[in-house]
Design an enzyme around this catalytic site. Structure first.
Site, PDB file in Angstrom:
ATOM      1  CB  SER A 185      -0.932   0.007   1.206  1.00 43.34           C
ATOM      2  OG  SER A 185      -0.202  -0.067   2.387  1.00 43.34           O
TER       3      SER A 185
ATOM      4  N   GLY B 231      -1.665   7.155   7.053  1.00 41.02           N
ATOM      5  CA  GLY B 231      -2.221   6.600   5.824  1.00 41.02           C
ATOM      6  C   GLY B 231      -1.893   5.161   5.515  1.00 41.02           C
ATOM      7  CG  ASP B 232       0.652   1.799   4.294  1.00 38.35           C
ATOM      8  OD1 ASP B 232      -0.272   0.963   4.384  1.00 38.35           O
ATOM      9  OD2 ASP B 232       1.704   1.582   3.685  1.00 38.35           O
ATOM     10  CG  LEU B 233      -1.000   3.630  11.125  1.00 39.68           C
ATOM     11  CD1 LEU B 233      -1.848   4.196  12.256  1.00 39.68           C
ATOM     12  CD2 LEU B 233       0.469   3.562  11.536  1.00 39.68           C
ATOM     13  CG  ASN B 234       0.878  -2.173   6.166  1.00 41.77           C
ATOM     14  OD1 ASN B 234       1.750  -2.746   6.812  1.00 41.77           O
ATOM     15  ND2 ASN B 234       1.146  -1.547   5.025  1.00 41.77           N
TER      16      ASN B 234
END
Length: 402
Positions: free
Chosen positions: A12, A253-256
């Site tokens: 992502s 925006g991208d706490l994966n």
């Protein structure tokens, strides 16, 4: 991917419309593809670069998995003759297109430094010999003499959430982290470069789910495409008109599950307690809304749970312990989570078509993502929301579930 996450970007982090992409470049609103070039420096070149730019001797080096930038895990010594007590860093070589946006890279790096100073476990840059956080360097000897922005970032210890047996405690902690992080950035981060975080057509901003129309061909004609089309249409009708009522903020925006590192804070093997030890990859930072961040976190934590539909309530409870959502924000949560699933799955399919040799790496989320998205729509918004909101409500009367 190793147990220390390799400080990499996952799927992502890459494609953008109006910014750099892994496989294509897009400019303006029309998203016309251009050629994309990834850095391809060798270990010898990297060793020389670290010495020349940062004044450090590389005593150990390893290439890390990534697909739009080039990342190396390095151990370095300040004393050219002594390899003991070496410090660990990640040398991040940004792709040639993103390297043309120094203000954006500056904003990301300054945000990392700000968060570290605020007590968040974020990497910080080692300054160049000239005292800068980054340096634009000539790259490989290929055509065009590409230039790449280079940074040396502290290496963060820990295990990615993707590699642990998750529990409700870590889901709650991640929700809490998401709210604290966005709140700190939005209320206290005032660096001049912050204006570059208004990223317009950036494909990974949740407001831009409707832009998936341009990439949906990659799914072919099947039941998956039908669900994504449904998500896009509902998103246009039910989420886009509400955006102005959501509370704005700066999103990570991208706490994966690969960008959050944890370590165990208890000795119990049966019931481990985790704490977040690292937050990685700020390349998807942009202006957005608080509810976007919790939706993104819910989606990626669902990937890591054997009981995915229940996850949202625990993440939401953690988030709302810091920043309760409004009714309008809550009512959009189901479609926002579905929208993030759609972004991840469509863009992975799109990129895998262009780069079939990277298909296995690109489809990490897709292995379970499709199953979860289909299940959400099979169960239905009302039932899923009921599960999430009742779980979150239970936390208001009790201590966080262990």
């Amino acid at each position: 991917m190793s147990t220390c996450c390799e400080q990499i970007e996952c799927i992502s982090t890459s494609l953008s419309c109006g910014g750099a992409t892994e496989d294509t470049m897009s400019s303006g609103d029309d998203c016309q593809p251009q050629i994309f070039t990834k850095p391809a420096l060798g270990e010898k070149e990297v060793t020389e670069l670290v010495d020349r730019v940062f004044g450090l001797k590389v005593v150990w080096i390893r290439l890390l998995p990534s697909y739009d930038d080039q990342n190396f895990h390095v151990r370095v010594s300040r004393n050219k003759d002594v390899a003991e007590d070496a410090d660990e860093y990640v040398l991040k070589i940004t792709n040639s297109e993103d390297s043309q946006e120094p203000d954006l890279i500056e904003a990301q790096t300054q945000a990392m430094m700000f968060l570290s100073a605020e007590g968040f476990p974020s990497a910080t840059p080692y300054l160049t010999k000239d005292g800068n956080v980054m340096s634009l360097e000539s790259g490989d000897t290929g055509p065009g003499n590409k230039k790449y922005m280079v940074r040396l970032l502290t290496y963060l210890p820990g295990t990615p959430v993707a590699k642990i047996a998750t529990n409700t405690q870590i889901f709650y902690e991640i929700g809490k982290l998401a709210a604290r992080l966005d709140k700190a950035l939005s209320e206290k981060f005032h660096h001049p470069s912050v204006k570059s975080l208004h990223r317009g057509q950036f494909i990974w901003n949740l407001a831009n789910v409707p832009l998936l129309d341009q990439y949906i061909y990659a799914l072919g004609q099947n039941k998956y495409r039908e669900v994504v089309e449904q998500v896009i249409e509902q998103f246009k009708g039910k989420v886009i008109p509400k955006l102005s009522s959501f509370r704005a903020c700066i999103n990570h925006g991208d706490l994966n599950d690969h960008n959050i590192l944890v370590d165990s804070s208890s000795a119990s093997l049966e019931n481990p307690q985790y704490r977040v030890s690292g937050i990685l990859d700020f390349s998807d930072m942009s202006y957005g809304y608080y509810v976007f961040e919790v939706a993104i976190a819910i989606m990626y934590m669902m990937i890591e749970s054997p009981d995915p539909l229940s996850v949202g309530g625990h993440v939401l409870a953690g988030f709302e312990s810091v920043l309760p959502l409004t009714e309008e924000e809550r009512s959009a949560l189901f479609l926002l989570v579905s929208g993030r699933f759609s972004q991840s799955l469509v863009m992975a399919a799109h990129t895998a078509l262009l780069y079939p040799e990277n298909k296995e790496y690109l489809m990490i989320t897709a292995k379970t993502g499709w199953k979860h998205l289909m299940k959400m729509f099979e169960v239905g918004q009302e039932a899923v929301e009921k599960t999430w909101f009742e779980t979150a409500k239970a936390y208001t009367n009790h201590a966080p579930a262990k």
